[in-house]
Design a protein around this motif. Sequence first.
Motif, mmCIF file in Angstrom:
data_model
loop_
_atom_site.group_PDB
_atom_site.id
_atom_site.type_symbol
_atom_site.label_atom_id
_atom_site.label_comp_id
_atom_site.label_asym_id
_atom_site.label_seq_id
_atom_site.Cartn_x
_atom_site.Cartn_y
_atom_site.Cartn_z
ATOM 1 N N VAL A 1 -23.512 -21.881 -34.425
ATOM 2 C CA VAL A 1 -24.747 -21.825 -33.625
ATOM 3 C C VAL A 1 -25.616 -23.049 -33.914
ATOM 4 O O VAL A 1 -26.185 -23.655 -32.991
ATOM 5 C CB VAL A 1 -25.517 -20.518 -33.917
ATOM 6 C CG1 VAL A 1 -26.918 -20.575 -33.313
ATOM 7 C CG2 VAL A 1 -24.758 -19.324 -33.364
ATOM 8 N N THR A 2 -25.709 -23.412 -35.194
ATOM 9 C CA THR A 2 -26.505 -24.597 -35.561
ATOM 10 C C THR A 2 -25.906 -25.858 -34.945
ATOM 11 O O THR A 2 -26.637 -26.732 -34.436
ATOM 12 C CB THR A 2 -26.556 -24.740 -37.091
ATOM 13 O OG1 THR A 2 -27.079 -23.541 -37.664
ATOM 14 C CG2 THR A 2 -27.428 -25.912 -37.497
ATOM 15 N N LEU A 3 -24.571 -25.961 -34.975
ATOM 16 C CA LEU A 3 -23.913 -27.128 -34.383
ATOM 17 C C LEU A 3 -24.179 -27.207 -32.883
ATOM 18 O O LEU A 3 -24.485 -28.282 -32.345
ATOM 19 C CB LEU A 3 -22.412 -27.054 -34.653
ATOM 20 C CG LEU A 3 -21.548 -28.148 -34.021
ATOM 21 C CD1 LEU A 3 -21.947 -29.522 -34.556
ATOM 22 C CD2 LEU A 3 -20.059 -27.884 -34.278
ATOM 23 N N ALA A 4 -24.076 -26.073 -32.193
ATOM 24 C CA ALA A 4 -24.323 -26.054 -30.747
ATOM 25 C C ALA A 4 -25.758 -26.429 -30.426
ATOM 26 O O ALA A 4 -26.034 -27.162 -29.463
ATOM 27 C CB ALA A 4 -23.996 -24.663 -30.196
ATOM 28 N N ALA A 5 -26.710 -25.944 -31.231
ATOM 29 C CA ALA A 5 -28.119 -26.264 -31.021
ATOM 30 C C ALA A 5 -28.384 -27.746 -31.265
ATOM 31 O O ALA A 5 -29.138 -28.395 -30.513
ATOM 32 C CB ALA A 5 -28.986 -25.407 -31.952
ATOM 33 N N PRO B 1 -35.626 -26.945 -33.807
ATOM 34 C CA PRO B 1 -35.883 -25.988 -34.895
ATOM 35 C C PRO B 1 -36.457 -24.668 -34.392
ATOM 36 O O PRO B 1 -36.154 -23.607 -34.955
ATOM 37 C CB PRO B 1 -36.874 -26.729 -35.797
ATOM 38 C CG PRO B 1 -37.519 -27.741 -34.923
ATOM 39 C CD PRO B 1 -36.479 -28.158 -33.941
ATOM 40 N N LEU B 2 -37.255 -24.727 -33.321
ATOM 41 C CA LEU B 2 -37.828 -23.495 -32.790
ATOM 42 C C LEU B 2 -36.722 -22.589 -32.228
ATOM 43 O O LEU B 2 -36.717 -21.373 -32.465
ATOM 44 C CB LEU B 2 -38.846 -23.816 -31.700
ATOM 45 C CG LEU B 2 -40.094 -24.607 -32.155
ATOM 46 C CD1 LEU B 2 -40.928 -25.006 -30.944
ATOM 47 C CD2 LEU B 2 -40.920 -23.777 -33.124
ATOM 48 N N ALA B 3 -35.790 -23.185 -31.500
ATOM 49 C CA ALA B 3 -34.694 -22.406 -30.908
ATOM 50 C C ALA B 3 -33.814 -21.790 -31.995
ATOM 51 O O ALA B 3 -33.405 -20.625 -31.901
ATOM 52 C CB ALA B 3 -33.863 -23.289 -29.982
ATOM 53 N N VAL B 4 -33.521 -22.594 -33.044
ATOM 54 C CA VAL B 4 -32.678 -22.099 -34.132
ATOM 55 C C VAL B 4 -33.345 -20.903 -34.818
ATOM 56 O O VAL B 4 -32.718 -19.880 -35.087
ATOM 57 C CB VAL B 4 -32.385 -23.230 -35.140
ATOM 58 C CG1 VAL B 4 -31.761 -22.657 -36.406
ATOM 59 C CG2 VAL B 4 -31.457 -24.262 -34.518
ATOM 60 N N VAL B 5 -34.630 -21.031 -35.094
ATOM 61 C CA VAL B 5 -35.353 -19.950 -35.763
ATOM 62 C C VAL B 5 -35.359 -18.682 -34.906
ATOM 63 O O VAL B 5 -35.122 -17.573 -35.401
ATOM 64 C CB VAL B 5 -36.802 -20.389 -36.091
ATOM 65 C CG1 VAL B 5 -37.632 -19.184 -36.527
ATOM 66 C CG2 VAL B 5 -36.796 -21.449 -37.175
ATOM 67 N N ILE B 6 -35.625 -18.837 -33.612
ATOM 68 C CA ILE B 6 -35.667 -17.668 -32.724
ATOM 69 C C ILE B 6 -34.285 -17.030 -32.604
ATOM 70 O O ILE B 6 -34.146 -15.795 -32.659
ATOM 71 C CB ILE B 6 -36.210 -18.056 -31.332
ATOM 72 C CG1 ILE B 6 -37.687 -18.495 -31.449
ATOM 73 C CG2 ILE B 6 -36.087 -16.885 -30.359
ATOM 74 C CD1 ILE B 6 -38.256 -19.031 -30.145
ATOM 75 N N MET B 7 -33.225 -17.845 -32.443
ATOM 76 C CA MET B 7 -31.868 -17.297 -32.312
ATOM 77 C C MET B 7 -31.442 -16.556 -33.578
ATOM 78 O O MET B 7 -30.876 -15.458 -33.521
ATOM 79 C CB MET B 7 -30.874 -18.410 -31.976
ATOM 80 C CG MET B 7 -30.990 -18.925 -30.544
ATOM 81 S SD MET B 7 -29.655 -20.059 -30.073
ATOM 82 C CE MET B 7 -29.986 -21.454 -31.158
ATOM 83 N N PHE B 8 -31.724 -17.152 -34.739
ATOM 84 C CA PHE B 8 -31.375 -16.488 -35.983
ATOM 85 C C PHE B 8 -32.219 -15.231 -36.184
ATOM 86 O O PHE B 8 -31.739 -14.223 -36.709
ATOM 87 C CB PHE B 8 -31.561 -17.436 -37.166
ATOM 88 C CG PHE B 8 -30.523 -18.526 -37.230
ATOM 89 C CD1 PHE B 8 -29.379 -18.466 -36.437
ATOM 90 C CD2 PHE B 8 -30.674 -19.612 -38.072
ATOM 91 C CE1 PHE B 8 -28.427 -19.464 -36.484
ATOM 92 C CE2 PHE B 8 -29.733 -20.611 -38.133
ATOM 93 C CZ PHE B 8 -28.604 -20.551 -37.338
ATOM 94 N N GLY B 9 -33.476 -15.278 -35.766
ATOM 95 C CA GLY B 9 -34.335 -14.104 -35.885
ATOM 96 C C GLY B 9 -33.835 -12.947 -35.044
ATOM 97 O O GLY B 9 -33.817 -11.789 -35.484
ATOM 98 N N LEU B 10 -33.397 -13.247 -33.817
ATOM 99 C CA LEU B 10 -32.838 -12.196 -32.953
ATOM 100 C C LEU B 10 -31.574 -11.602 -33.546
ATOM 101 O O LEU B 10 -31.356 -10.384 -33.513
ATOM 102 C CB LEU B 10 -32.538 -12.774 -31.567
ATOM 103 C CG LEU B 10 -33.761 -13.175 -30.729
ATOM 104 C CD1 LEU B 10 -33.323 -13.909 -29.462
ATOM 105 C CD2 LEU B 10 -34.584 -11.942 -30.367
ATOM 106 N N ARG B 11 -30.740 -12.470 -34.132
ATOM 107 C CA ARG B 11 -29.511 -11.978 -34.760
ATOM 108 C C ARG B 11 -29.822 -11.100 -35.976
ATOM 109 O O ARG B 11 -29.167 -10.083 -36.212
ATOM 110 C CB ARG B 11 -28.627 -13.164 -35.180
ATOM 111 C CG ARG B 11 -27.834 -13.763 -34.016
ATOM 112 C CD ARG B 11 -27.201 -15.098 -34.376
ATOM 113 N NE ARG B 11 -26.231 -15.498 -33.375
ATOM 114 C CZ ARG B 11 -26.549 -16.004 -32.179
ATOM 115 N NH1 ARG B 11 -27.830 -16.156 -31.851
ATOM 116 N NH2 ARG B 11 -25.599 -16.338 -31.322
#
Length: 579
Positions: free
Chosen positions: A69-73, A103-113
Amino acid sequence: MAVADASAWFVSVLLALFLRYEFDAWRIEWLSTVLLAVVMAGFFVLVGLMLGIYLGKYAYGSLDEVRTVTLAALLTSVVFSVFLLLTGFQAEIPRSLALLAFPLAVVIMFGLRFLYRLSIDRARLPAGAATPALVVGAGQAGEITVRTIMNDPDSPLRAVGLIDDDITKRRLRLHGVPVLGTSDDIEQVAKQTRAKVLVVAISNVSPEFLGELTDAGNAAGLRVLKTPTVQRLMEGPIGVQDLRSVSIEDLIGRTSVDTNVEEIAGFITGKKVLVTGAGGSIGSELCVQLAKFGPTELIMLDRDETSLQEAQIRLQGNGLLDGEDIVLADIRETELMRQVFASHQPEVVFHAAALKHLPMLEKYPEEAWKTNVLGTRNVVQAAMASGVETFVNISTDKAANPTSALGHSKRVAEKITAWAAKETGRPYLSVRFGNVIGSRGSMLPTFERLIENGGPVTVTHPEVTRYFMTIPEACQLVIQAGGIGRAGEVLILDMGEPIKILDIAKRMIAISGKDIEIVYTGLREGEKLHEELVGANEDLERPFHQQISHATVGSLSPENMDLQVWLDRMEHEKGAVIR
């Protein structure tokens, strides 16, 4: 999840622009921004599909998924940063927008997971009626155990705390379960958490430490369970059903000696191998291990047809008893032994047939003579006549400084084997070890039956000690002896420290949970208080393995044997060595 990730990117782009303009909405070009956010969200989902994020390629919540996910972001952010830099897409949109959104997208995606994982884990939690359990060990085995318990909604156990002696883990939590103390705190923590079960989840836990934990658990009124072996943990997912009660074998077993048997068992491969006493505890396990090394034929000989059938079922998966490799014969029969060896022409022989119960042989010493002495003579002479290359006689620690009919008879068997080695110049040798845990008719099964029947448990003397080893370990030593033993030698395994029989009886009673009395009966005729592995005047050396000693014994020609002479000499030399 794809919709959630796309939404995360859409929100992140808008939020990044808000932050860039310090929340001044009038400065934002909404149409261009919304268009860019939609395109970036779609691009990320496309990359995610290509990398398998939404195709079940990665375990949910795993490190591999996080990395992907981090790589794709990062790829999405770099591509659109270059796009904005080169095209100047709408002058009102800052060129740094894609980098700010990353960084905002990564934080939100990980938070949802995380929230999704949390809801799943809560749904999987064992029911409130599950028995509260403490888990000893906050390492890898402990983590697997806690995860197994907490992720199974049907689990009969519910982890309420961890026990670990590593002070650096005192604030650690595994899957929400905290470390609450050390092994010294088990009773206190059990009261605090109202735990009813203690699960020992330590890889390769030593018998000594396992014994301490078992004693502490029993003192706290806890049922003690143990996780599977490291090999089983590495094979794949385990279930709560894989946890088992601690057995007495776990508590008195030693760390197995590395006998390197695979490296030296070449003398078996492609050879005809015969095992006497193949229906016994040692003999049947020996056949199982020998079969792994590819003998051309494995001949199992015993005088007990039922034991032979059980051995055949274990080794071949059937009990038909119709093969030429199953031989019903008594080693006491001289001519029959010659016929068996002449017919099968074995090249390697393992002689495990013997009478072994000390008090019975004290009462009937002539039987010890007929089986352990004359029987061994018959097998040895038949082996010599048929040209056997390697002969391994299985002896006992009671042959060292013998004080009983059993010990004296096995000592003579060692000497007969040494005589054959002297006559042939071939590796005819003996292997000597102590009590074998769980062998048929041995102490542990006897104690188990006495406890099941309500006792009392009989112990000869409160200070009596014995050496112990496992059946597989004993058989590995026997096989290795054929590879490293030299003509006429006796091989002796370093068996560690002897164990008090009284301690074993107490622990078996504690494990049973019953109130059983222990009665002392006194040492029996010919029985030693402490067994020995090495006889007087036996010089030891360790030329091949640091835990296997080699000794030499005198030889005795079969022509010089007489029952009455042996009986008179044994009676005269009670407590001394037959030299």
